[in-house]
Design an enzyme around this catalytic site. Structure first.
Site, PDB file in Angstrom:
ATOM      1  N   CYS A  22       0.588  -1.054   0.007  1.00 12.76           N
ATOM      2  CA  CYS A  22       0.243   0.223   0.178  1.00 12.76           C
ATOM      3  C   CYS A  22       0.731   1.325   0.059  1.00 12.76           C
ATOM      4  O   CYS A  22       0.625   2.373  -0.588  1.00 12.76           O
ATOM      5  CB  CYS A  22      -0.876  -0.029   1.133  1.00 12.76           C
ATOM      6  SG  CYS A  22      -0.072  -0.228   2.617  1.00 12.76           S
ATOM      7  N   HIS A  75      -1.326   0.441   7.415  1.00 10.01           N
ATOM      8  CA  HIS A  75      -1.896   0.640   6.069  1.00 10.01           C
ATOM      9  C   HIS A  75      -1.815   2.214   5.728  1.00 10.01           C
ATOM     10  O   HIS A  75      -1.292   3.085   6.517  1.00 10.01           O
ATOM     11  CB  HIS A  75      -3.651   0.442   6.218  1.00 10.01           C
ATOM     12  CG  HIS A  75      -4.266   0.376   4.925  1.00 10.01           C
ATOM     13  ND1 HIS A  75      -3.640  -0.297   3.745  1.00 10.01           N
ATOM     14  CD2 HIS A  75      -5.369   1.214   4.124  1.00 10.01           C
ATOM     15  CE1 HIS A  75      -4.487  -0.026   2.656  1.00 10.01           C
ATOM     16  NE2 HIS A  75      -5.456   0.840   2.930  1.00 10.01           N
ATOM     17  N   ASP A  90      -7.880   4.926  -1.521  1.00 11.74           N
ATOM     18  CA  ASP A  90      -7.780   3.834  -1.044  1.00 11.74           C
ATOM     19  C   ASP A  90      -7.897   2.517  -2.007  1.00 11.74           C
ATOM     20  O   ASP A  90      -8.973   2.203  -2.326  1.00 11.74           O
ATOM     21  CB  ASP A  90      -8.217   3.285   0.285  1.00 11.74           C
ATOM     22  CG  ASP A  90      -7.915   2.122   1.003  1.00 11.74           C
ATOM     23  OD1 ASP A  90      -7.016   1.255   0.442  1.00 11.74           O
ATOM     24  OD2 ASP A  90      -8.462   1.771   2.117  1.00 11.74           O
TER      25      ASP A  90
END
Length: 196
Positions: A22, A75, A90
Site C-alpha cells: 500500500c 495501512h 484507497d
C-alpha cells in the site's frame, strides 16, 4: 458529497497497484499527481495508519470477510484535502475510489468506543511532495527468514532516495520524535480533515 469534485488520479483499474504494498501504491499515486496535476500537489497527503502495537482494524477492505475487519500492522491511504472537503483514495477498499473522508471514516475506521486501546489507530500525515522526496523501501519487510517473498513485489525498482534505501519503519512509527509528518489520533484526524 460535492458533485463538482473531480478525481485527481486515474481510475482504480488504471492505477499502478500491487497487493500488500500500500505504501508504494500511494507513492505511485503521488508521483502521478506531481507529474500530471502539480498545482494541487500541496493539497495531497500520504497517510500512514498504525499504532504502537502495529495492530489496526479496518473494515471494508477487499481482503476482509463479510463484516469482519482486517487487522493490518499498518495501512496507507492518499488524502486529498481541498476547499474544506477531504477525499480518501484507497486501492484496497471496497468503498468508492475516491471516497469522501466522512463516509470512509464511518464505514472503514468506525468508532473506537468498543475497541480495546491496543487497537486504537493513529495517523501520520505526510505532505505528498515530502513523501516523494524522503520515502525509501528495499521491501525487506516482505521477505521471510529464508529470503522468499511473502507477496510478489511490484515490477518496478525499489523506491529510494539519494541517501537512503529503507526508512519504512520511520513512517509506520507513531512516535512524534521519529520521522516526518504530523501524528493524529482518529478523532483528531477526522476533526481536522472534515472541518466539522
Amino acid at each position: 458529497m460535492n458533485e463538482d469534485y473531480t478525481n485527481i488520479t486515474p481510475s482504480r483499474e488504471e492505477c499502478v497497484y500491487t497487493s500488500c504494498y500500500c505504501e508504494e501504491n500511494v507513492w505511485k499515486l503521488c508521483e502521478f499527481i506531481k507529474a500530471e496535476k502539480p498545482d494541487i500537489l500541496g493539497e495531497v497527503h500520504a497517510v500512514f495508519i498504525s499504532n504502537d502495537n502495529r495492530m489496526i482494524p479496518l473494515w471494508k477492505q477487499k481482503s476482509g470477510h463479510g463484516d469482519q475487519p482486517v487487522v493490518w500492522d499498518y495501512h496507507v491511504i492518499l488524502l486529498h484535502a481541498s476547499r474544506g472537503q477531504s477525499w480518501v483514495y484507497d486501492l484496497d477498499t471496497e468503498l468508492p475510489f475516491p471516497c469522501p473522508l466522512a463516509q470512509y471514516a464511518k464505514l472503514a475506521f468506525r468508532s473506537e468506543r468498543d475497541l480495546k486501546p491496543s487497537y486504537h489507530r493513529k495517523f501520520r500525515v505526510n505532505p505528498a511532495d515530502s513523501f516523494l522526496l524522503t520515502f525509501a523501501s528495499d521491501r525487506s519487510h516482505m521477505k521471510d527468514d529464508e529470503g522468499a517473498w511473502r507477496m510478489p513485489p511490484p515490477p518496478y525498482p525499489c523506491l529510494r532516495t539519494p541517501d537512503c534505501t529503507m526508512n519504512l519503519d520511520d513512517f509506520i512509527s507513531m512516535d512524534s520524535n521519529v520521522g516526518s509528518g504530523q501524528i493524529f489520533t482518529l478523532s483528531n484526524f477526522i476533526q481536522h480533515y472534515t472541518h466539522t
